[in-house]
Enzyme design. Structure first.
Site, PDB file in Angstrom:
ATOM      1  CB  SER A   1       9.504  10.155   9.349  1.00 36.89           C
ATOM      2  OG  SER A   1       8.570  11.152   9.675  1.00 36.89           O
TER       3      SER A   1
ATOM      4  CB  VAL B   1       9.951  -5.990   8.525  1.00 39.64           C
ATOM      5  CG1 VAL B   1       9.703  -6.078   7.031  1.00 39.64           C
ATOM      6  CG2 VAL B   1       9.152  -4.852   9.148  1.00 39.64           C
TER       7      VAL B   1
ATOM      8  CG  ASN C   1       7.776   1.783   2.318  1.00 36.45           C
ATOM      9  OD1 ASN C   1       7.704   3.013   2.313  1.00 36.45           O
ATOM     10  ND2 ASN C   1       6.689   1.008   2.332  1.00 36.45           N
TER      11      ASN C   1
ATOM     12  NE  ARG D   1      -2.150  -1.438   3.733  1.00 37.15           N
ATOM     13  CZ  ARG D   1      -2.061  -0.751   4.880  1.00 37.15           C
ATOM     14  NH1 ARG D   1      -2.564   0.453   4.980  1.00 37.15           N
ATOM     15  NH2 ARG D   1      -1.464  -1.290   5.927  1.00 37.15           N
TER      16      ARG D   1
ATOM     17  CE1 TYR E   1       6.378   6.471  11.703  1.00 33.53           C
ATOM     18  CE2 TYR E   1       7.050   8.761  11.777  1.00 33.53           C
ATOM     19  CZ  TYR E   1       6.656   7.657  11.054  1.00 33.53           C
ATOM     20  OH  TYR E   1       6.552   7.742   9.675  1.00 33.53           O
TER      21      TYR E   1
HETATM   22  P1  NAP Z   1       0.787   2.814   4.934  1.00 38.34           P
HETATM   23  O1  NAP Z   1      -0.036   3.360   3.830  1.00 38.34           O
HETATM   24  O2  NAP Z   1       0.193   2.675   6.292  1.00 38.34           O
HETATM   25  O3  NAP Z   1       1.403   1.411   4.467  1.00 38.34           O
HETATM   26  C1  NAP Z   1       2.222   0.703   5.344  1.00 38.34           C
HETATM   27  C2  NAP Z   1       2.824  -0.470   4.624  1.00 38.34           C
HETATM   28  O4  NAP Z   1       3.738  -1.127   5.512  1.00 38.34           O
HETATM   29  C3  NAP Z   1       1.807  -1.521   4.220  1.00 38.34           C
HETATM   30  O5  NAP Z   1       2.215  -2.056   2.991  1.00 38.34           O
HETATM   31  C4  NAP Z   1       1.900  -2.537   5.346  1.00 38.34           C
HETATM   32  O6  NAP Z   1       1.541  -3.877   4.957  1.00 38.34           O
HETATM   33  C5  NAP Z   1       3.373  -2.492   5.630  1.00 38.34           C
HETATM   34  N1  NAP Z   1       3.735  -2.954   6.971  1.00 38.34           N
HETATM   35  C6  NAP Z   1       3.372  -2.432   8.173  1.00 38.34           C
HETATM   36  N2  NAP Z   1       3.907  -3.143   9.171  1.00 38.34           N
HETATM   37  C7  NAP Z   1       4.625  -4.142   8.588  1.00 38.34           C
HETATM   38  C8  NAP Z   1       5.402  -5.208   9.087  1.00 38.34           C
HETATM   39  N3  NAP Z   1       5.582  -5.389  10.404  1.00 38.34           N
HETATM   40  N4  NAP Z   1       5.981  -6.058   8.196  1.00 38.34           N
HETATM   41  C9  NAP Z   1       5.835  -5.880   6.870  1.00 38.34           C
HETATM   42  N5  NAP Z   1       5.111  -4.880   6.332  1.00 38.34           N
HETATM   43  C10 NAP Z   1       4.524  -4.023   7.185  1.00 38.34           C
HETATM   44  O7  NAP Z   1       2.085   3.727   5.167  1.00 38.34           O
HETATM   45  P2  NAP Z   1       2.811   4.782   4.203  1.00 38.34           P
HETATM   46  O8  NAP Z   1       2.265   6.119   4.486  1.00 38.34           O
HETATM   47  O9  NAP Z   1       2.861   4.282   2.801  1.00 38.34           O
HETATM   48  O10 NAP Z   1       4.271   4.756   4.863  1.00 38.34           O
HETATM   49  C11 NAP Z   1       5.353   4.029   4.290  1.00 38.34           C
HETATM   50  C12 NAP Z   1       6.624   4.422   5.021  1.00 38.34           C
HETATM   51  O11 NAP Z   1       6.825   5.825   4.907  1.00 38.34           O
HETATM   52  C13 NAP Z   1       6.594   4.114   6.516  1.00 38.34           C
HETATM   53  O12 NAP Z   1       7.871   3.692   6.955  1.00 38.34           O
HETATM   54  C14 NAP Z   1       6.290   5.465   7.148  1.00 38.34           C
HETATM   55  O13 NAP Z   1       6.761   5.547   8.464  1.00 38.34           O
HETATM   56  C15 NAP Z   1       6.998   6.383   6.194  1.00 38.34           C
HETATM   57  N6  NAP Z   1       6.493   7.750   6.211  1.00 38.34           N
HETATM   58  C16 NAP Z   1       5.215   8.034   5.843  1.00 38.34           C
HETATM   59  C17 NAP Z   1       4.773   9.352   5.873  1.00 38.34           C
HETATM   60  C18 NAP Z   1       3.379   9.734   5.475  1.00 38.34           C
HETATM   61  O14 NAP Z   1       3.008  10.917   5.638  1.00 38.34           O
HETATM   62  N7  NAP Z   1       2.562   8.851   4.914  1.00 38.34           N
HETATM   63  C19 NAP Z   1       5.636  10.356   6.300  1.00 38.34           C
HETATM   64  C20 NAP Z   1       6.916  10.042   6.674  1.00 38.34           C
HETATM   65  C21 NAP Z   1       7.362   8.740   6.617  1.00 38.34           C
HETATM   66  P3  NAP Z   1       0.008  -4.420   5.017  1.00 38.34           P
HETATM   67  O15 NAP Z   1      -0.693  -3.797   3.836  1.00 38.34           O
HETATM   68  O16 NAP Z   1       0.123  -5.897   4.911  1.00 38.34           O
HETATM   69  O17 NAP Z   1      -0.569  -3.942   6.309  1.00 38.34           O
END
Ligand code: NAP
Length: 244
Positions: free
Chosen positions: A142, A61, A90, A12, A155
């Site tokens: 982040s 992970v 990621n 996702r 976090y």
């Molecule tokens: P998201 O939409 O919530 O997607 C999270 C993804 O991580 C999903 O594919 C989920 O898999 C997977 N995941 C979660 N826990 C896991 C685990 N223990 N093992 C394997 N896979 C796992 O998040 P996102 O916004 O795309 O964020 C992606 C990355 O960017 C993260 O590291 C987040 O901290 C970082 N980030 C995001 C933002 C933001 O504003 N969105 C800002 C800064 C940094 P499932 O689908 O199977 O649940």
């Protein structure tokens, strides 16, 4: 020999967009997810539409035994036929609360997923990269890991830990032409930020909007490319001017 990109949390959001971008660049994809198989299969389909092969691999992970069992078996079977050239750490979660009220589970699950997850996955994948004398590791951190965010001590600590690891590992593996960089997004539209008050937060972002996963994927694509060969140990922000 097939060149593979492994994206953790590729089912996702930002991870999915990165998978599609790397597929466009010609990489075959190994798409990791934790529980959402339907979304992982959707990412697989989007990658295959770019005329590359894609497979999904389920592991948490944050669970060392699971990573070593599943990814270890994949690597063993891949042998010399498939080589992981690009690793994007990621996968990440949020469990926000003030430290005074934070329970062990909220602390451990966030640290386990981002920081410990990066460690156990990278440890397995870096060895073949070193033997191959080429590789790209990209760690998704982040703004919180740079600045520290109240309500996100867990976090912020996880992401700051990843930043330190990025800088140290980059120096360890640079002689073998393996680069290690971190991407620090600000607010990006995804499931992770769906519960936030976007209109209110937009007021403090100079660009007045959240970023898109595809915009983060463009940066990841560049760092994953051969053109980024001399960039290593860096943390690159992508945040609409929110913080530098
Ligand atoms: P998201 O939409 O919530 O997607 C999270 C993804 O991580 C999903 O594919 C989920 O898999 C997977 N995941 C979660 N826990 C896991 C685990 N223990 N093992 C394997 N896979 C796992 O998040 P996102 O916004 O795309 O964020 C992606 C990355 O960017 C993260 O590291 C987040 O901290 C970082 N980030 C995001 C933002 C933001 O504003 N969105 C800002 C800064 C940094 P499932 O689908 O199977 O649940």
């Amino acid at each position: 020999m097939k060149k593979i990109a492994l994206v953790t949390g590729g089912s996702r959001g930002i991870g999915r967009s990165i998978c599609v971008k790397l597929a466009e660049m010609g990489y075959h994809l190994l798409i990791n997810y934790k529980s959402n198989e339907a979304e992982a299969l959707h990412t697989k389909q989007l990658c295959e539409e770019k005329n590359v092969e894609a497979e999904i691999i389920r592991f948490d992970v944050g669970n060392k035994d699971e990573v070593e069992l599943k990814l270890g078996a994949w690597l063993e079977e891949a042998g010399k036929e498939k080589i992981i050239e690009v690793l994007v750490n990621n996968a990440g979660i949020r469990q926000d609360t003030l430290l005074a009220f934070m329970n062990d589970e909220q602390w451990n699950s966030v640290l386990d997923t981002s920081l410990h997850g990066m460690f156990v996955v990278t440890r397995l994948v870096i060895k073949p990269m070193l033997m191959n004398r080429y590789g790209r590791v990209i760690n998704m951190v982040s703004l919180s890991g740079l600045k520290g965010m109240p309500g996100q001590v867990n976090y912020s600590a996880a992401k700051a830990g990843m930043i330190g690891a990025t800088k140290a590992l980059a120096q360890e593996v640079a002689p073998r032409k393996v680069t290690v960089n971190a991407i620090a997004p600000g607010f990006i539209s995804s499931d992770m930020t769906a519960d936030l008050d976007e209109a209110e937060l937009n007021k403090m972002i100079p660009m007045k909007r959240f970023g898109k996963p595809e915009e983060v994927a463009e940066l990841a694509g560049f760092l994953a490319s051969e053109k980024a060969a001399y960039i290593t140990g860096q943390v690159i922000s992508i945040n609409g001017g929110l913080y530098t």
